[in-house]
Scaffold this motif. Sequence first.
Motif, short mmCIF file in Angstrom:
data_model
loop_
_atom_site.label_atom_id
_atom_site.label_comp_id
_atom_site.label_asym_id
_atom_site.label_seq_id
_atom_site.Cartn_x
_atom_site.Cartn_y
_atom_site.Cartn_z
N THR A 290 0.93 -1.15 -0.04
CA THR A 290 0.02 0.09 -0.01
C THR A 290 1.03 1.16 -0.09
O THR A 290 1.96 1.39 0.88
N PHE A 291 0.49 2.15 -0.79
CA PHE A 291 1.49 3.49 -0.86
C PHE A 291 0.26 4.65 -0.41
O PHE A 291 -0.93 4.82 -1.01
N ASP A 292 0.69 5.45 0.56
CA ASP A 292 -0.07 6.58 1.09
C ASP A 292 0.31 7.65 0.56
O ASP A 292 1.51 8.11 0.47
N VAL A 293 -0.74 8.55 0.11
CA VAL A 293 -0.70 10.04 -0.20
C VAL A 293 -1.40 10.78 0.39
O VAL A 293 -2.57 10.61 0.77
N ARG A 294 -0.85 11.83 1.20
CA ARG A 294 -1.69 12.82 1.87
C ARG A 294 -1.80 13.97 0.84
O ARG A 294 -0.84 14.66 0.36
N VAL A 295 -3.18 14.37 0.86
CA VAL A 295 -3.36 15.39 -0.05
C VAL A 295 -4.22 16.61 0.58
O VAL A 295 -5.13 16.22 1.48
N ASP A 296 -3.52 17.88 0.42
CA ASP A 296 -4.22 19.10 1.12
C ASP A 296 -4.88 19.55 -0.40
O ASP A 296 -4.48 19.83 -1.35
N PHE A 297 -6.52 19.74 0.23
CA PHE A 297 -7.17 20.47 -0.98
C PHE A 297 -8.28 21.49 -0.59
O PHE A 297 -8.47 21.62 0.91
N LYS A 298 -8.92 22.07 -1.44
CA LYS A 298 -9.74 23.13 -1.05
C LYS A 298 -11.12 22.84 -1.79
O LYS A 298 -10.94 22.63 -3.07
N SER A 299 -12.19 22.55 -1.14
CA SER A 299 -13.45 22.53 -2.06
C SER A 299 -14.02 23.66 -2.59
O SER A 299 -13.77 24.87 -2.54
N LYS A 300 -14.15 23.37 -3.84
CA LYS A 300 -14.98 24.34 -4.83
C LYS A 300 -16.32 23.98 -5.27
O LYS A 300 -16.66 22.84 -5.04
N ASP A 301 -17.03 24.96 -5.76
CA ASP A 301 -18.55 24.54 -6.26
C ASP A 301 -18.36 23.32 -7.16
O ASP A 301 -19.37 22.69 -7.14
N GLN A 302 -17.56 23.32 -7.84
CA GLN A 302 -17.58 22.10 -8.94
C GLN A 302 -16.52 21.22 -8.96
O GLN A 302 -15.70 20.98 -9.98
N GLY A 303 -16.08 20.83 -7.73
CA GLY A 303 -14.83 19.96 -7.51
C GLY A 303 -13.92 20.22 -6.36
O GLY A 303 -14.46 20.92 -5.59
N ILE A 304 -12.64 20.17 -6.64
CA ILE A 304 -11.71 20.59 -5.56
C ILE A 304 -10.65 21.33 -6.26
O ILE A 304 -10.37 21.00 -7.42
N GLU A 305 -9.70 21.83 -5.47
CA GLU A 305 -8.44 22.50 -5.85
C GLU A 305 -7.48 21.87 -4.82
O GLU A 305 -7.35 21.95 -3.75
N ILE A 306 -6.45 21.33 -5.70
CA ILE A 306 -5.16 20.48 -5.12
C ILE A 306 -4.42 21.52 -4.74
O ILE A 306 -3.66 22.40 -5.56
N LEU A 307 -3.88 21.60 -3.24
CA LEU A 307 -2.91 22.51 -2.96
C LEU A 307 -1.26 21.85 -2.93
O LEU A 307 -0.64 22.68 -3.19
N SER A 308 -1.39 20.90 -2.36
CA SER A 308 -0.30 19.95 -2.35
C SER A 308 -0.36 18.53 -1.92
O SER A 308 -1.55 18.12 -1.69
N ALA A 309 0.60 17.71 -2.36
CA ALA A 309 0.42 16.39 -1.99
C ALA A 309 1.87 15.81 -1.33
O ALA A 309 2.61 16.19 -1.74
N GLY A 310 1.56 15.19 -0.33
CA GLY A 310 2.78 14.67 0.14
C GLY A 310 2.96 13.15 0.46
O GLY A 310 2.11 12.30 0.52
N VAL A 311 4.28 12.71 0.33
CA VAL A 311 4.63 11.37 0.42
C VAL A 311 5.91 11.31 1.30
O VAL A 311 6.56 12.04 1.35
N VAL A 312 6.18 9.97 1.72
CA VAL A 312 7.32 9.51 2.59
C VAL A 312 7.98 8.39 1.74
O VAL A 312 7.26 7.28 1.86
N ARG A 313 9.20 8.46 1.37
CA ARG A 313 9.86 7.29 1.00
C ARG A 313 11.20 7.24 1.40
O ARG A 313 11.39 7.95 2.46
#
Length: 334
Positions: A290-313
């Motif tokens: 399993t690969f974990d991705v931490r996603v920071d996002f902001k909700s919008k009227d028609q979807g989401i806005e991705i602010l950043s994505a974080g992983v640890v390797r």
Amino acid sequence: MAEVLMAVVGAGHPLNIDGIGGGNAVTTKVAMLSISARDDCDVDYFFAQVAVEKREVDFRPTCGNILVGVGPAAIEMGLVPAQDGETTVRIHAVNTGAVVEARVRTPAGRVSYDGDLAIAGVPGTAAPIPLGFMETVGSVTGALLPSGNLRDTIEGIEVTCMDVAMPVMMARADAFGLTGYESQAELDENREFYSRVEAIRIRAGQLMGLGDVTKSVTPKVTLLALPRNGGSITARYFMPWSCHPSMAVTGAQCIATCAILPGTVAEGLTLGLEGRGSPVTVGIEHPSGTFDVRVDFKSKDQGIEILSAGVVRTARLLARGEVMVPEAVWSGAA
């Protein structure tokens, strides 16, 4: 440059006999580092995907798993001065324009590779290297949904074309008569599937504004299914002419975004993500774990806005030295 890289890897032979490649697309990748031309970054990372059996080099994509080693390598090579304790390296991924922050353990000003973090698909344990990806949406095409749609239908198959860190065409595994839980070997033996999906991928590349992608590794291909081992979603990631033995860092960010965006082909295939706010951790089940991705996002009227994505390797130093390239190749490259 392409001729030099093909000579180094040994492209054109399934075992890369006349080079140092490993006979697999995951071991014919090249990272080229230099002091960054950008004021807000420390190092420029230029990536090349060298083919295995073909004499081809693709400079269009990037690679997140190779990027994990960029921070430690930049410090080891003297491109970035090490701090006592931890060193943050800001990396400019030249191929896509993305900016990534890598945090590298550097006690007493030296890179430390020892640690207890285990990564699915990688033997042993090592020190964690957290990566924070910024400016990854539309990394190549300029848009989250480069076709303009949450779903497109190509040759009767519903797909979601998305660009987060890497352009990826995603579809449900059952649309191809597959479970999504097949092993890498089982999928790679299914040449009928590859023949069918390649035609769809080429059309998806056109819809994404990438032009003729017959000789390009982008867009990549992903098949999705319900999770069954405690993750959020199951995925099989293709490079694109063979199945990844585990999961690509860049591809994982795209899959995670697809999983949390309503209306994509991932809808109905996720567990534990419904109603979750930001940030959210998406667990992607793949052939090795399993690969974990931490996603920071902001909700919008028609979807989401991705602010950043974080992983640890993890990464470790494998070798220092020189790779010999025939003089005739250098002459031709010049």
